[in-house]
Structures are given as C-alpha cells and as structure tokens.
Design an enzyme around this catalytic site. Structure first.
Site, PDB file in Angstrom:
ATOM      1  N   ASP A 104      43.795  43.295  34.037  1.00 46.55           N
ATOM      2  CA  ASP A 104      42.742  43.179  35.046  1.00 46.55           C
ATOM      3  C   ASP A 104      41.918  44.461  35.123  1.00 46.55           C
ATOM      4  OD1 ASP A 104      45.096  44.471  36.031  1.00 46.55           O
ATOM      5  OD2 ASP A 104      44.257  44.397  38.060  1.00 46.55           O
ATOM      6  N   GLU A 105      40.744  44.337  35.713  1.00 49.10           N
ATOM      7  CA  GLU A 105      39.885  45.485  36.036  1.00 49.10           C
ATOM      8  C   GLU A 105      39.844  46.515  34.899  1.00 49.10           C
ATOM      9  OE1 GLU A 105      40.049  45.451  40.879  1.00 49.10           O
ATOM     10  OE2 GLU A 105      41.564  46.648  39.860  1.00 49.10           O
ATOM     11  N   VAL A 106      39.402  46.064  33.734  1.00 42.63           N
ATOM     12  CA  VAL A 106      39.290  46.972  32.593  1.00 42.63           C
ATOM     13  C   VAL A 106      37.977  47.738  32.752  1.00 42.63           C
ATOM     14  CG1 VAL A 106      39.411  47.191  30.089  1.00 42.63           C
ATOM     15  CG2 VAL A 106      40.569  45.288  31.228  1.00 42.63           C
TER      16      VAL A 106
END
Length: 564
Positions: free
Chosen positions: A231-233
């Site tokens: 997530d949230e790269v």
C-alpha cells in the site's frame, strides 16, 4: 441346471474384471491430469507469461542474485514447500498486531490471545517489521528488542491454543522505512532522499525481498495466508529508473506497479504451495481492470479493501468490489480499524468513531450477495501503532482493547445491541460504556486494564492539574516568577504560601508515574516505555520537576539578595 449356473458365474467374473480395468484406466488419467496441473503451477511453467512468449533475458548479475535468493530460501529440493491444511471456508476476523511500535512481550500476548478468541476473533495479522529475528545478512534489520526464534514459535503455539490463525504481514513495496533507513540498503530507494518505497527496477530489490520472505515464511510453515502489504507506495515513478521504464511503456505506472507485485507473488506461490496472498487495495484502485487481468495476479492474490472513516461511502466500496470481480479476483477481504487512525499522536481511543466504522463495514458485508462472482473471505481489524516507522506511538494496545471488544462483538452479532453491550461489559469487567465520551465505568478485568485506567488519568488529568497549580496561583505569579527563578531569590514567607500545594501535586504524580512505569515494563520493552514517557508524560512532569527543583534551591538560600 449346472450349465446356467456356470454361465452366470463366468459372466460375473467378466463383469468384475471389466470394473477393475476401468478403475485402472481412470486412475492413470487422473494421475496424468494431476501431473499436468502441477506443471502449470510450477516455478518454471511461465505462469505470468502466455504460451509461446520468449523468456525474460537473465543477465549474469540477475542470475547471481537468483542463486543468492534460492540459497536463502533453503535447499533446492525443498523449494516447493507444502503448507498447512486446506483453507477454511469460514469468514475470517483477524486482529492486526502492528509491531513497528510498542510490540508487547510474549507473556502479554499469552494473556491477550484467549481474550481475542472470546470476543470473536479467529486470527491475527502480525506485522513484524523489525521485531522479527532476521538472521545472516538481514540481521541489521532487527530491533535490539526483536523477538527470538523461540518467541515466534511460542506466539504461534499460543495462537493455536486460542484457535487463532496466524497471518504474517511483510511489506514488499511501500512502507519499508525499517529496511531502507539503513545505509546498506539506501541504494534500493525509489527516490534517494526518501526511505519509504523500493525501486522496483533495482535487481537487488527482488533478491532482498526473497530473502526476507523466505526467513519469515520458514518460521510460519502452517500459515494459510501471507499479506504482502504493497500500500501507499509513495513517490513511485519519480526515480530515474522508473522514469526510464515509463518512457518505454506508454507512461503506465500501474503496469509498472503490478510488474513488481507479480514478481513477488510468483516467488511466493512457487516456493509455498497452497499459500494464498493478501495485499492492500489502495494502489489497485487506480489501475484498470484490463491491466490487472493482464498481470495474472488475481489467480493467487486477494485484495484487502481498507477504509477507516466512520461513515465512508458504501456505494463507492461496491464499485471497487465490482471492479475487483471484473479483474478476475475470486475473493475479497476488508479492513476496518479499532485504533490508530485518528491522529499520529493519539493517546486515547475514540470508541464511537471506530464503532461507526464497523457498522459501515457491516452494511457492505451484508450486501455481498449483490456480487455473486467474488467471495467475501474475511475482515482485518487494524490496530495501527505508528502511522509509519518514523512517527510517534498511537494508542497502546491495552488502551484500545475496549474499542476492539466493541468492534469485534458488533461484527459477530451483526450490530451493537444492548445484548452485545452486556456481553462486552461482562468480558471486560466494566459496569457501563459511554460511547460518545469514550469512557468505561469500573476498573476493568482484562489483561492490561491497569494501564488502561492509568493512561486515562494521565490523558485527562496530568496536564490540567500541573497547569492549574503552576499558572492559576496568584502567589506564584507575584513572588516566584521566571525572573525570581532565573536570579535565584525569594522570600520564604511568601513561597511557603503555595509551596506545600505544589509539592503535594508533585509527590502524588511522581508516585503515580513510578507505578505506571512499573506496569508498562510488565508488558513492554524498555524502548517503548521510554518513548511513551517522553511523548506523553515528561513534557508536563519535567516542567513541574524544574519548578520544584528551583523552589527547593531558593528556599535553602534563606532570603539572600538577588544573584547578579
């Protein structure tokens, strides 16, 4: 009559022989089909590619990294590891243990696991980060207080005793600060300045991840699922390698993201037969169905939709579910939150906020019949301990347990009813719960209830009582100002008018804090104790301590003239 009997006997023998022959033929074909199925799921079958596609060129450097990763994973003849029993068809309720901050001692988990089970959980999602006992070249990743190998085994045994499935979570793309903060791995950053995300094009990235995943999974051989984060790269596509890749691939960041994910998943399914992969869904929301289908990840991956707000848009969730069904995913998971999402420095858990989040998720779960082509597999109740590896601590686990109880029981019972409330009160040892005020009546009788009560006092009274005694006393303003303290003078007669009151407040809080610190040490390692005290206690107590120190020094001067 003899002839007909012999004839019948011969016919019977012929029938038996025919049945045996047919059974043998069926067995041979079944074995052949099983072999073909095994081939199609093996590491060298080109699972991610189409028939007739040329194999990816392997450079000498990448071959060396491949060999290194295989070595880390164990001997070649063990590379296809058999894992666990068949996946349960039951709906899962996982309690998330975020260990990148305030990791509890195993002795506390031993007390908590039976409580989780009693409240309705049937699994735990364990995000180890630096608490895992990494070995060899990976040893630099672990915290000085990391669990031992024996601890990891004991955690799983304790979970099994409480009928809790253990699902390890290993971040494989974003939120990898605990890895990329080290100079040894700085070269693997997507953007050199920021330690958040991997550069997916660096050959060492995949090699490192294979080593990390191998060490974690070799200690979780009975797991049915693994969560790969993803997530949230942040800053994906901003590195020079990614910009070059994008310029040659029509600017498709989503395709680049999935290219890395499928490499990770391909490694997992080739090494651990039957293991299913979970991943956060936020990055997938931005990627088209066609691109997801083309990647092929849906065969082995289930997206976990996460929304933590109280009244999120359930219709929007429905659109995402439809999208994932159209993308080829067979199962879907959800993720709620029972603590750790209302502020990076939140110390006290808002009960009603998290209850409403779970009521919203219940609506989604109850509407899953609208999506016949994708199955709801389970929900993870997240309990974030930090927003990221560099942020301060959120609510401690004992502080979040009443919220966890409310949320879990709401899911189990299909709503928060009076009967649900009574069950929660009985289990936690409270007399009443006030959702809007986020308070509970009674001392509580759950593991860590002492800390729950003491944090409540610190959160609600420490700052207020110190401000009141130091700032609202007119005698202090008149005879013991900052000017008096700086120049070390004062009249003992006037100082004694307020001194006893300040000294009493100081003594009471010091005794309280000493007891609180002892309670913390019973559950947490020293680094957690010191961090929580520095953030939540010392900013107020240090001010009071300095005041008392100055007061005592000036009293001892016995009304000497002002120091020049």
């Amino acid at each position: 009559m003899a002839f007909p009997r012999a004839h019948k006997l011969n016919l019977l023998r012929l029938a038996v022989l025919l049945i045996v022959v047919l059974a043998g033929i069926k067995f041979i074909f079944r074995e052949r089909d099983t072999l073909e199925l095994h081939k199609h799921s093996s590491k060298d079958s080109g699972f991610w590619g189409k028939a007739g596609e040329a194999k990816e060129e392997i450079t000498p450097g990448s071959r060396a990294l491949e060999l290194s990763a295989v070595k880390a994973a164990g001997p070649k003849h063990e590379s296809k590891k058999q894992l666990s029993k068949a996946i349960s068809s039951r709906e899962m309720r996982l309690v998330h243990l975020d260990l990148k901050g305030a990791a509890p001692k195993v002795s506390y988990l031993e007390q908590v696991f039976p409580l989780l089970s009693k409240l309705g959980a049937n699994g735990i999602l364990v995000e180890y980060e630096d608490m895992f006992p990494f070995q060899g070249e990976l040893e630099t990743l672990k915290s000085p207080y990391a669990y031992s190998e024996d601890d990891i085994e004991k955690i799983q045994r304790l979970a099994e005793l409480s009928e809790l499935e253990v699902v390890p979570l290993v971040q494989t793309f974003g939120h990898v600060e605990f890895i990329l903060k080290h100079d040894k791995y700085r070269h693997l950053r997507e953007v050199e300045r920021f330690p958040n995300s991997f550069n997916p094009h660096a050959p060492d990235t995949l090699s490192l991840l294979k080593s990390i995943l191998s060490q974690v999974m070799d200690k979780h051989r009975h797991a049915s699922w693994i969560h790969i984060g993803a997530d949230e790269v942040f800053h994906l596509g901003e590195g020079m390698d990614s910009k070059n890749w994008i310029s040659h691939n029509n600017g498709d960041v989503g395709k680049m993201y999935l290219s890395h994910i499928k490499e990770v998943v391909n490694f997992i399914v080739s090494q651990y037969q039957g293991l299913q992969v979970l991943m956060w869904d936020d990055m997938l929301r931005k990627i088209s169905e066609g691109t997801i289908q083309e990647s092929g990840i849906a065969k082995h991956v289930a997206p976990m939709l996460w929304f933590y707000a109280p009244d999120f848009d359930t219709e929007q969730i429905g659109k995402f579910i439809s999208k994932y069904a159209d993308s080829g995913f067979k199962t879907v998971w959800f993720a709620s939150a029972f603590k750790g999402t209302t502020g990076p420095a939140q110390a006290w858990t808002p009960l009603n906020y998290h209850l409403k989040n779970h009521v919203s998720w219940l609506k989604v779960i109850q509407a899953m019949s609208k999506f016949p082509f994708i199955k709801f597999q389970g929900i993870a109740l997240t309990g974030w301990q930090r927003y990221d590896h560099y942020s301060v601590l959120c609510e401690l686990l004992p502080v979040g347990i009443p919220s966890l109880a409310v949320c879990l029981q709401t899911l189990v019972n299909g709503g928060f009813t009076e009967a649900t409330k009574k069950e929660i009160l009985d289990v936690l040892g409270f007399q009443n719960i006030h959702l809007e005020e986020s308070t509970c009546e009674g001392n509580g009788a759950f593991p860590g209830s002492e800390i729950y009560r003491m944090v409540e006092q610190i959160n609600g009274q420490l700052k207020e009582s110190i401000v009141k005694v130091l700032e609202e006393e007119s005698a202090i303003k008149g005879w013991f100002s900052q000017y008096h303290r700086k120049h070390q003078f004062g009249n003992p007669r006037n100082l004694e008018n307020f001194g006893s009151k300040v000294l009493k407040v100081h003594e009471d809080w010091e005794n309280f804090i000493q007891n609180f610190r002892s309670q913390l040490h019973g559950i947490y390692f020293p680094d957690t104790v010191e961090e929580w005290m520095e953030e939540n206690v010392n900013p107020y107590m240090d001010r009071l301590r300095e005041f008392v120190r100055d007061y005592r020094e000036i009293i001892r001067l016995n009304a000497k003239p002002k120091a020049l």
